[in-house]
Enzyme design. Structure first.
Site, PDB file in Angstrom:
ATOM      1  N   ASP A 239     -37.497 -23.691  33.649  1.00 25.71           N
ATOM      2  CA  ASP A 239     -37.961 -22.335  33.916  1.00 25.71           C
ATOM      3  C   ASP A 239     -36.860 -21.368  34.323  1.00 25.71           C
ATOM      4  OD1 ASP A 239     -37.479 -23.636  36.283  1.00 25.71           O
ATOM      5  OD2 ASP A 239     -39.214 -22.791  37.335  1.00 25.71           O
ATOM      6  N   GLY A 267     -15.892 -12.138  12.780  1.00 22.40           N
ATOM      7  CA  GLY A 267     -15.314 -13.358  12.229  1.00 22.40           C
ATOM      8  C   GLY A 267     -15.454 -13.366  10.721  1.00 22.40           C
ATOM      9  N   TRP A 268     -14.896 -14.392  10.105  1.00 23.30           N
ATOM     10  CA  TRP A 268     -14.900 -14.464   8.645  1.00 23.30           C
ATOM     11  C   TRP A 268     -16.309 -14.351   8.069  1.00 23.30           C
ATOM     12  CZ3 TRP A 268     -11.402 -14.321   4.835  1.00 23.30           C
ATOM     13  CH2 TRP A 268     -11.761 -14.803   3.575  1.00 23.30           C
ATOM     14  N   GLU A 309     -12.867  -8.743   9.639  1.00 24.24           N
ATOM     15  CA  GLU A 309     -11.980  -9.296   8.602  1.00 24.24           C
ATOM     16  C   GLU A 309     -12.472  -8.868   7.218  1.00 24.24           C
ATOM     17  OE1 GLU A 309     -11.483 -13.502   9.191  1.00 24.24           O
ATOM     18  OE2 GLU A 309     -11.204 -13.274  11.326  1.00 24.24           O
ATOM     19  N   TYR A 310     -11.953  -7.835   6.607  1.00 22.39           N
ATOM     20  CA  TYR A 310     -10.842  -6.983   7.049  1.00 22.39           C
ATOM     21  C   TYR A 310     -11.220  -5.551   6.719  1.00 22.39           C
ATOM     22  CZ  TYR A 310      -8.276 -11.382   7.130  1.00 22.39           C
ATOM     23  OH  TYR A 310      -7.897 -12.652   7.409  1.00 22.39           O
ATOM     24  N   TYR A 377      -1.628 -16.917  11.712  1.00 20.80           N
ATOM     25  CA  TYR A 377      -1.834 -18.275  11.209  1.00 20.80           C
ATOM     26  C   TYR A 377      -2.638 -18.156   9.922  1.00 20.80           C
ATOM     27  CZ  TYR A 377      -5.610 -17.169  14.533  1.00 20.80           C
ATOM     28  OH  TYR A 377      -6.570 -16.517  15.254  1.00 20.80           O
ATOM     29  N   ASP A 378      -2.856 -19.272   9.230  1.00 17.12           N
ATOM     30  CA  ASP A 378      -3.578 -19.277   7.954  1.00 17.12           C
ATOM     31  C   ASP A 378      -2.868 -18.486   6.859  1.00 17.12           C
ATOM     32  OD1 ASP A 378      -5.520 -20.846   9.071  1.00 17.12           O
ATOM     33  OD2 ASP A 378      -6.907 -19.213   9.457  1.00 17.12           O
TER      34      ASP A 378
END
Length: 535
Positions: A239, A267-268, A309-310, A377-378
Site C-alpha cells: 500500500d 535516447g536512441w 538523437e539527433y 563512443y560508438d
C-alpha cells in the site's frame, strides 16, 4: 545514449556536508615503503579516508599489504581500489588484481568510508614490517580468520560523503536493467559507486506525441522490492504510494545526500517525439515539468536531461526541424523549470566537417544548459559488419582511422571552437565494448564477417565480461582492443580511462559521464578510475 540496449555530478552539496574538514594525516613507514592515512572529509557521524602507499625504493613494488587497527566504535563501511577484509577491529587491505606495480618514487591510493568521526588507525604494518605509528601484532597469536566487508550492513549509514573535487562524475542508470541484467539501485551502493558519483541520469522517459511521458511504469514506480533487493534493507509494502526504481533512488539520495538525480528523456529508441516537440516547445516543456515534478516523486529528481538523437539529422528516424529546434526546446525547458533546476543534454560527438555537431545550434543553447555530454563512443562497431575493425571510443586520431572527425578530441575541439565553455563539456566513457567476429588481424583495420557474440546483443558486451573473457592485448588512440580467437573487441580499461581523465583535466572539462552503471564490475573498477583520474 544511442541504443535502448546500451547507452547512452558536483552541482551542490547539502549544508550538512558543505563545511570542508582540514585534512588530518597519519603517516607510517616500513623501510622505504610508506603509508599515509588522510581524512579527506569528516561530518561527525562518518568520515572518508584516502590511504596512500608510496614506494621510496629504487625498484618497482609489485604487491603490497597494509594491516591496521581502528579504534573501538570506528568501522569501515565501504571501500574502493583495494580488497579489504576485517577481523574484529583489525583490517587488511591488499592490492587489486588490476592495479599495476608501484614504480620507484610513485604512489597508489585507495580509500574507505568509516563510521563516526575520524580517529587515526594504529598498529599499522606494510608488507609485514612494523610501522612507525604503533607496535606490531603479537607474533605468537594465531592469525584470525578474516571476514569480507564488501557487503554493507543491513542498515547502512544515513549520510555518506561526496567525492572530492568539483568535477562531475555522471553515470547513467538504465531503466530496463532491472530485468535481465538484474541491476538495481542497490547495486550502486553495494559496488561503492554511489560515493564516487555526483549525478545519476535515469534513462529513459519517452517523448510520445511531442510530450514527456512514462517509459516503463513497472520499472519506474510499480515494482515491489524485497528487503534483500532494497537499498536500505527495508521491503516495499503493498500500500505504499511509491515503489520501483524511483523509490529506491529516493532511498539512495537519503544515504548519499550529495547525489543529484536527473530524469533523461529520449535516447536512441524514444527520440522520435522530439520532432513534434520542436513544433511547440512551450507545450513540451509544460508536459515535462508536470511529469518530473509529479507530487509522487518530485523530491527524487533534480532536473531534466534531453537525449535527442539527433536534432536536424538522422538517428533511428530522421528529423528536419531545423538548426534552431534544439536551442528552442532547451530554452523552453529552462524557462519552465527555472534557474535552480538542472537542465542538461547528451549530444552527438560527430566532429567531422559538416557532421551532426554542425546540424544544430548547440552553442546557442549552452547558456540555458548546466552542461553538455557529447557521446564520445560508438564511433565504430559491427553495424559495419565487414569492418574494418576500429576502436569504438578513440580519444585521438590514428593512422588508418576509418572516418575523419570520429574521435573524442575532434568533438571536444569543435564544440569549444563554437564558443561552448570547456567547463560545460563532459567527456563520455562507455562501460562496454564493441566487437566483430571472423577477424584474423590482431591490430585495428582488419576485415570481419559480422558481429561478435554478446550476452544481450551481438557486437556489444559489458566491460565486466570482457575483462575476463577477452583481456586487452593492445592500445591505440587512448583506448584498448583485444583479439580472442576470431573475435576482436575494443573497450576502455581502468588504465585507458586514467589517460582520458588526464586529457579531460588538461582540457579544463567539467568532468566525465558514462553509459552505463551495470557494465562495471561489482566493485566499480571503471568508476573508480574516473573518480581517481579527475582528482
Amino acid at each position: 545514449m544511442g541504443r535502448s540496449f546500451r547507452r547512452a555530478m558536483w552541482a551542490g552539496v547539502v549544508a550538512a556536508l558543505a563545511v570542508a574538514a582540514v585534512p588530518v594525516t597519519a603517516a607510517f613507514g616500513a623501510g622505504n615503503l610508506t603509508t599515509s592515512f588522510t581524512s579527506t572529509s569528516d561530518w561527525g557521524s562518518g568520515h572518508e579516508v584516502r590511504v596512500t602507499v608510496t614506494n621510496g625504493t629504487d625498484a618497482p613494488v609489485s604487491t603490497w599489504r597494509v594491516e591496521f587497527d581502528l579504534p573501538s566504535g570506528t568501522t569501515v563501511s565501504s571501500f574502493w581500489d583495494a580488497d579489504v577484509t576485517r577481523s574484529g577491529n583489525r583490517y587488511t587491505a591488499v592490492k587489486k588484481s588490476w592495479a599495476g606495480a608501484i614504480a620507484p618514487g610513485a604512489s597508489f591510493s585507495w580509500g574507505y568510508v568509516g563510521t563516526g568521526g575520524y580517529r587515526a588507525p594504529s598498529n599499522c604494518t606494510v608488507n609485514g614490517a612494523a610501522c612507525g605509528g604503533g607496535g606490531t601484532p603479537n607474533p605468537t597469536t594465531t592469525p584470525p580468520t578474516t571476514t569480507p566487508t564488501t557487503n554493507p550492513p543491513t542498515t547502512p549509514p544515513t549520510t555518506n560523503p561526496p567525492p572530492p573535487g568539483d568535477q562531475k562524475v555522471v553515470g547513467y542508470f538504465a531503466q530496463w536493467g532491472v530485468y535481465a541484467r538484474n541491476y538495481h539501485v542497490r547495486n550502486i551502493h553495494t559496488s561503492g559507486s554511489a560515493s564516487k558519483l555526483t549525478h545519476i541520469m535515469y534513462a529513459f522517459g519517452n517523448t510520445t506525441g511531442g510530450r514527456c511521458t512514462i517509459g516503463d511504469s513497472y520499472a519506474d514506480y510499480e515494482k515491489a522490492y524485497t528487503a534483500a533487493e532494497s537499498v536500505d534493507g527495508v521491503a516495499d509494502t503493498w500500500d505504499q504510494p511509491l515503489r520501483g526504481s524511483f523509490n529506491q533512488l529516493r532511498k539512495l539520495k537519503q544515504m548519499y545526500p550529495h547525489i543529484k538525480v536527473i530524469w533523461s528523456f529520449g535516447g536512441w529508441t524514444w527520440s522520435g517525439g522530439f520532432t513534434q516537440a520542436a513544433q511547440n516547445p512551450a507545450a513540451f516543456a509544460e508536459s515535462c515539468h508536470n511529469l518530473v515534478e509529479d507530487p509522487r516523486w518530485a523530491d527524487v529528481f533534480d532536473g531534466i536531461d534531453i537525449d535527442w538523437e539527433y536534432p536536424n539529422a538522422c538517428g533511428l528516424t530522421c528529423d528536419s526541424s531545423g538548426p534552431n529546434a534544439f536551442k528552442n526546446v532547451v530554452s523552453a525547458l529552462r524557462s519552465r523549470f527555472g534557474s535552480s533546476a538542472l537542465v542538461t543534454a547528451a549530444i552527438t560527438a560527430d566532429g567531422s566537417n559538416g557532421g551532426k555537431i554542425d546540424a544544430a545550434d548547440y552553442a546557442g543553447a549552452i547558456n540555458n544548459l548546466n552542461w553538455l555530454m557529447p557521446m564520445t563512443y560508438d564511433y565504430f562497431g559491427a553495424f559495419a559488419a565487414q569492418g574494418p575493425t576500429a576502436p569504438h571510443s578513440p580519444l585521438t586520431s590514428y593512422s588508418g582511422i576509418p572516418q575523419q572527425g570520429f574521435w573524442s578530441d575532434a568533438a571536444i575541439q569543435k564544440l569549444k571552437s563554437k564558443g561552448i565553455p570547456a567547463s560545460k563539456l563532459l567527456l563520455g566513457i562507455g562501460f562496454y565494448g564493441r566487437g566483430w567476429t571472423g577477424v584474423t588481424q590482431a591490430t585495428p583495420g582488419g576485415t570481419a564477417t559480422g558481429a561478435a557474440p554478446g550476452t544481450y546483443e551481438a557486437g556489444i558486451e559489458d566491460y565486466k565480461v570482457l575483462k575476463n573473457t577477452c583481456p586487452a592485448t593492445g592500445t591505440i588512440a587512448g583506448t584498448a582492443y583485444a583479439k580472442c580467437g576470431s573475435n576482436w573487441w575494443s573497450y576502455d580499461t581502468p588504465a585507458t580511462i586514467g589517460g582520458k581523465m588526464s586529457y579531460a583535466k588538461g582540457q579544463g572539462l567539467g568532468g566525465s559521464f558514462f553509459w552505463e552503471l551495470s557494465g562495471d564490475t561489482t566493485n566499480g573498477e571503471l568508476i573508480s578510475a574516473i573518480s581517481n583520474g579527475l582528482r
